[in-house]
Write a protein that holds these residues in place. Structure first.
Motif, short mmCIF file in Angstrom:
data_model
loop_
_atom_site.label_atom_id
_atom_site.label_comp_id
_atom_site.label_asym_id
_atom_site.label_seq_id
_atom_site.Cartn_x
_atom_site.Cartn_y
_atom_site.Cartn_z
N ALA A 88 0.84 -1.20 0.00
CA ALA A 88 0.00 0.00 0.00
C ALA A 88 0.87 1.25 0.00
O ALA A 88 0.55 2.26 -0.64
CB ALA A 88 -0.93 -0.01 1.20
N LEU A 89 1.99 1.20 0.75
CA LEU A 89 2.90 2.35 0.79
C LEU A 89 3.51 2.61 -0.59
O LEU A 89 3.62 3.76 -1.02
CB LEU A 89 4.01 2.10 1.82
N GLN A 90 3.89 1.52 -1.31
CA GLN A 90 4.45 1.67 -2.65
C GLN A 90 3.44 2.30 -3.59
O GLN A 90 3.77 3.17 -4.41
CB GLN A 90 4.91 0.30 -3.19
N GLU A 91 2.17 1.90 -3.47
CA GLU A 91 1.13 2.47 -4.31
C GLU A 91 0.94 3.95 -4.01
O GLU A 91 0.76 4.76 -4.92
CB GLU A 91 -0.18 1.71 -4.09
N SER A 92 1.02 4.32 -2.73
CA SER A 92 0.88 5.73 -2.38
C SER A 92 2.04 6.56 -2.91
O SER A 92 1.87 7.70 -3.36
CB SER A 92 0.79 5.87 -0.84
N LYS A 93 3.25 5.99 -2.90
CA LYS A 93 4.41 6.70 -3.46
C LYS A 93 4.21 6.94 -4.96
O LYS A 93 4.56 8.01 -5.47
CB LYS A 93 5.68 5.89 -3.23
N GLN A 94 3.67 5.96 -5.66
CA GLN A 94 3.41 6.13 -7.09
C GLN A 94 2.45 7.30 -7.32
O GLN A 94 2.61 8.08 -8.25
CB GLN A 94 2.84 4.84 -7.68
N GLN A 95 1.46 7.42 -6.45
CA GLN A 95 0.48 8.51 -6.57
C GLN A 95 1.13 9.86 -6.32
O GLN A 95 0.82 10.85 -6.99
CB GLN A 95 -0.69 8.27 -5.61
#
Length: 999
Positions: A829-836
């Motif tokens: 989830a953290l990696q997805e937030s970084k992408q955003q």
């Protein structure tokens, strides 16, 4: 060419470097991963060569001349070699017919005038001579062999460890100036004074291939280049190999010189090495790197064989009885010749006072005295020249049995294995007074005339016939030995007890050796019993009226009929064979079908996606993996083994099975049980079985991102799916790169327009590659400002949210470096937030809009803080560049050496003074340090007591200084361990001095 040569006794280094001493020996052919089907195709086409070869004819002119290192000789080369001039019909038995109407006796320059006007600055051949030998465009191949283009008697030249190309240039230019337009040089080779050059007609040159040249030195110490040979090999029409040897063998009239000439020739044969020839089937022809296995061979040059068994004085004066007829009464050369002959008559006339026995001895010694030299030998018009004792032909025939070369050939000591020579119907070519047509050597040495210069030839059939004859003789010898072993020579043995077979058709007289059979005439000879290739000698003569050397040039013209490959017919056969092989191969090889899972999505390049055949990943962003699937099904009748294999790459691409930005995953283990994502694994599919492969495009290498941003790299590649024993599949891979703010320099970030890096991509496309003409827009990267500002705001909200919790869990800032350190909490989830967050930066969208409403402040803070570290690390030149750090570190070292102590404020001022030399970097540095001070204060405010506050502050300051020193400063660390530790401490101190609270 020269090279090392294996021998039991290794010559010294100087000899090894001598031109021609050790001809190049071609090494083992490089291993080639030739696809077996392609090799089979070539072999199958080659087996049908009879269908695409046609009969062709070509004229080959071979010329040889020892120019004695005399200047001006090059002026004659075009006249005699190309235009066929300089022939004296009266001093040649050979008939030239009525070529060009013959030489008009009234217009042709007489010999006396020709000799009188001789000059080194122009040709010495007669004026108004039409040329009796064919030349010009009638010749397909011109092959010229020269000897002594430099003075080989000079130690400076003979011992040179290299070839000086300068002397050969004038000869090459002289030939090219005389040749018709369009003739092309196909080969040349030099060895000290030896030089050979080959020119082909415009229609012939494209059919010449497999050209190879070499040289063999046999001079001083057996290896120097003052004597030896140069060798060239060509292939005509992809079918007929021809070898040319231009030699200069040892000189001298002594017996040892004769043996040395034979040794020289044997050394050339044994040591000459050429590049191998490969036939149309891709196979190396047997022994094609040496002399002996070619279809045709020509050996020419100054072989230096002499006349043996008769006094040179007798030969010289006998021949001058013929040559004096070339001069008019009263001409200087005629008077000189007649004076020589008169002196000879005086010396050879017997003294009347001598007794009969003395007279008989004198008569025997001077065998030629029976000819009245005071008269002229004039052939009778009513007699056949062969039976006329006064004819030139009779004179030549009486001398030829004394020729050493013919003797050595009959004795099988040299040039006996199939070599032949045309009829010698011309005067000896050596030795003449320079500038004379018919005056043999009048110097003190008065060297005897000889046919030193020769042109020999041999077909493959000639060599095979000789070998067959030798084998028959060996068989007959063995039969004789067996008969002796059975007692045929023992008188005590009863004849009836001796049993043997006798076949009168095969035994007996046929085994006897006929010496004349070794010197057959120049009739046409086939290369072998099945070949239509023939070699016919048309002309063989010397150019008596060339005056510039003490040798007369010699040439021969051959007509070669050979089978040549017709490219159109071969292409037709190639297509037919390819279809047949393909059909047969398809029936027994594995067959697979590859199905690509095409995705439909919004992309930046929709036109390309619609037309792209292969795997299209669509739009790809920095550090955002994207997947596509392919299905590989076995649709054949036999099991199939598949694997991804090394692809073909360009110099700017990374080698391997897949590019650096791509990986793959099979849905099953490999045949050896390895995971499906490992490379170099084979997967077996039974008929009807199918495998799914997931392809993942993931661009996370900052250096590659930088190239993508600059447009020097692209997301294009081709994967190779190997089907063992089947057809390879080439799978195109494509993705559209979306510009990113990551990987840029500070200067480039300052030029990013409003709308973010993605907007600059659109502007770049609109400008059609005209370049970025925008000036500096910002004083510092807006991305740094936006990230630090967002982190300050989120930290305040995260601390407040944590304070309202009633949980006993430890606060997140207890983890080292939080929120900038790596967090293990819900990593996906953290990696997805970084992408955003990255997407918001690149599109110039408020970072707050990058998150969903369900994302809490702490998760938002961790994603934004992690993105900041990644962004700072990706900046090409760093916030503190290598040059800035060099100045900072030099200042720190100077202060350490001086043991100068500064207050924290003084240190900050000193550092800022250096950073302000680059305002954009200094501003970005201020953004980062100001943010760190604020979030440290925010976190510390959550501590319950003063002591805890102090401890927490020190821990945060140390952690942040360590993390940001590495992210902010872009300078390599020393390799020495001690120096690296010291440098790391200094970097950390630079950060600490700005984020520490004043004491």
């Amino acid at each position: 060419m020269s090279s090392s040569h294996r021998s039991d006794v290794s010559p010294g280094p100087q000899i090894k470097q001598t031109p021609g001493a050790f001809p190049d020996t071609p090494g083992e052919p490089e291993s080639s991963n030739v696809i077996s089907s392609q090799l089979s195709l070539s072999q199958a086409v080659y087996e049908r060569r009879a269908e695409y070869t046609v009969s062709r004819k070509i004229r080959i002119k071979i010329g040889t001349w020892n120019v004695a290192a005399l200047s001006g000789t090059e002026k004659d080369i075009g006249s005699w070699f190309v235009h066929g001039k300089g022939i004296s019909e009266s001093l040649s038995v050979l008939s030239f017919g009525d070529k060009d109407g013959g030489a008009n006796a009234e217009s042709l320059e007489d010999v006396g005038h020709q000799e009188a006007r001789r000059s080194k600055k122009r040709s010495t051949t007669p004026l108004h001579e039409p040329g009796l030998m064919p030349g010009g465009e009638d010749i397909g191949l011109y092959v010229l062999g020269l000897q002594e283009i430099v003075d080989i008697s000079s130690p400076t030249e003979a011992l040179k460890p290299y070839n000086d190309p300068h002397p050969s240039r004038k000869w090459k230019h002289a030939v090219e100036d005389a040749l018709p337009k369009g003739y092309i040089k196909v080969a040349e080779q030099q060895l000290v004074g030896l030089y050979m050059v080959i020119y082909a007609a415009p229609t012939v040159a494209p059919t010449v291939s497999s050209v190879s040249t070499t040289s063999v030195g046999t001079g001083l110490m057996g290896y120097m280049g003052n004597k030896g040979a140069v060798v060239a090999r060509i292939v005509l029409g992809e079918s007929t190999s021809i070898v040319f040897v231009d030699c200069h063998l040892s000189a001298g009239v002594e017996k040892g010189s004769l043996e040395r000439r034979n040794w020289d020739a044997s050394q050339v044969l044994s040591r000459a090495r050429l590049e191998p020839v490969y036939n149309g089937g891709g196979e190396m022809e047997e022994a094609s790197d040496s002399i002996g296995n070619e279809n045709f061979a020509f050996w020419f040059g100054d072989l230096n064989y002499r006349l043996e068994g008769m006094p040179g004085e007798d030969v010289r004066r006998l021949l001058m009885l013929h040559t004096k007829n070339e001069y008019r009464l009263g001409e200087a050369s005629k008077r000189k010749i007649e004076a020589e002959l008169a002196l000879y008559d005086k010396l050879s006339t017997p003294d009347p006072t001598e007794d009969d026995s003395s007279s008989r001895t004198s008569s025997s010694t001077h065998s030629a005295s029976s000819i009245d030299t005071s008269t002229t030998l004039q052939a009778s018009e009513h007699l056949d020249p062969s039976s006329d004792p006064a004819s030139l032909q009779t004179t030549l025939q009486s001398l030829l049995p004394h020729d050493q070369l013919h003797q050595q050939m009959r004795k099988r000591k040299a040039f006996h294995d199939g070599w032949r020579e045309g009829p010698i119907d011309f005067l000896p070519t050596y030795k003449y007074d320079v500038g004379s047509v018919g005056m043999f050597d009048s110097s003190e040495k008065k060297r005897g005339p000889s046919w030193c210069d020769r042109i020999l030839f041999r077909t493959q059939g000639d060599k095979q016939a000789y070998e067959q004859k030798v084998n028959q003789e060996d068989a007959a010898r063995k039969r004789d030995q067996e008969m002796k072993a059975h007692g045929m020579d023992d008188p005590t043995v009863n004849d009836e007890e001796v049993l043997f077979d006798y076949d009168p058709a095969n035994d007996g007289a046929d085994d006897e050796h006929d010496p004349e059979a070794d010197t057959e005439g120049p009739e046409a000879a086939a290369t072998d019993t099945s070949s239509k290739d023939k070699l016919h000698l048309e002309y063989y003569t010397s150019h008596q009226r060339v005056l510039s050397s003490d040798h007369k040039p010699l040439d021969a013209i051959f007509t070669l009929t050979y089978d040549a490959v017709d490219p159109d017919l071969k292409a037709k056969v190639h297509q037919e064979v390819a279809r047949e092989l393909d059909k047969a191969e398809n029936e027994r090889r594995p067959t697979v079908t590859v199905v690509i899972d095409h995705h439909t999505e919004n992309q930046s390049n929709t036109h390309l996606s619609a037309e792209h055949e292969g795997v299209d990943f669509g739009d790809v962003r920095f550090d955002s993996p994207k997947t596509r699937n392919i299905t590989i099904a076995n649709t054949g009748r036999v099991p199939a083994s598949i694997e991804f294999t090394d692809r073909i790459v360009t110099p700017d691409q990374s080698a391997g099975i897949v590019p650096s930005w791509l990986r793959y995953q099979f849905d099953r283990p490999s045949d050896r049980g390895s995971p499906g994502f490992e490379s170099n694994n084979i997967y077996s599919l039974e008929p009807g079985d199918a495998a799914n492969v997931e392809l993942i495009a993931h661009v996370n290498d900052v250096n590659f991102v930088r190239r993508l941003n600059e447009g020097t790299a692209e997301l294009e590649d081709v994967l190779v799916l190997r089907v063992h024993n089947g057809r390879d599949f080439f799978l195109p891979i494509h993705a559209s790169w979306l510009q990113s703010s990551f990987g840029r320099s500070i200067d480039s970030l300052n030029r990013v327009p409003e709308g973010g890096a993605r907007k600059s991509q659109t502007q770049h496309a609109d400008r059609h590659g005209q370049g970025d003409t925008e000036g500096v827009k910002w004083s510092a990267p807006r991305e740094v400002f936006r990230l630090t500002e967002t982190i300050e705001d989120l930290m305040e909200r995260a601390v407040a949210e944590w304070g309202m919790r009633s949980s006993n869990d430890k606060p997140p800032w207890e983890d080292f470096g939080w929120p900038f350190g790596n967090s293990d909490r819900d990593a996906d989830a953290l990696q997805e937030s970084k992408q955003q967050v990255r997407e918001a930066l690149d599109c110039d969208v408020p970072i707050s809009k990058a998150f969903t409403s369900e994302t809490g402040p702490i998760r938002r803070l961790e994603a934004t803080a992690g993105t900041l570290i990644s962004f700072l690390t990706s900046i090409e030149d760093g916030i503190i560049t290598e040059a800035l750090w060099a100045d900072l570190e030099a200042n720190i070292i100077a202060r350490e050496k001086a043991k100068k102590h500064l207050s924290a404020e003084e240190e900050r001022i000193e550092i800022l003074d250096i950073l302000t030399s680059s305002p954009a970097h200094s501003t970005a540095f201020t953004f980062v340090t100001s943010m760190l001070i604020k979030i440290i204060n925010e976190i510390v405010s959550a501590a319950s007591n003063q002591r805890e506050k102090h401890t927490l502050r020190r821990r945060l300051e140390e952690a942040y200084a360590t993390i940001f020193a590495e992210a902010v400063i872009r300078a390599p660390l020393p390799t020495n361990t001690k120096q690296r530790i010291i440098s790391q401490a200094r970097r950390k101190r630079v950060m600490e001095i700005f984020i520490q609270a004043d004491q």
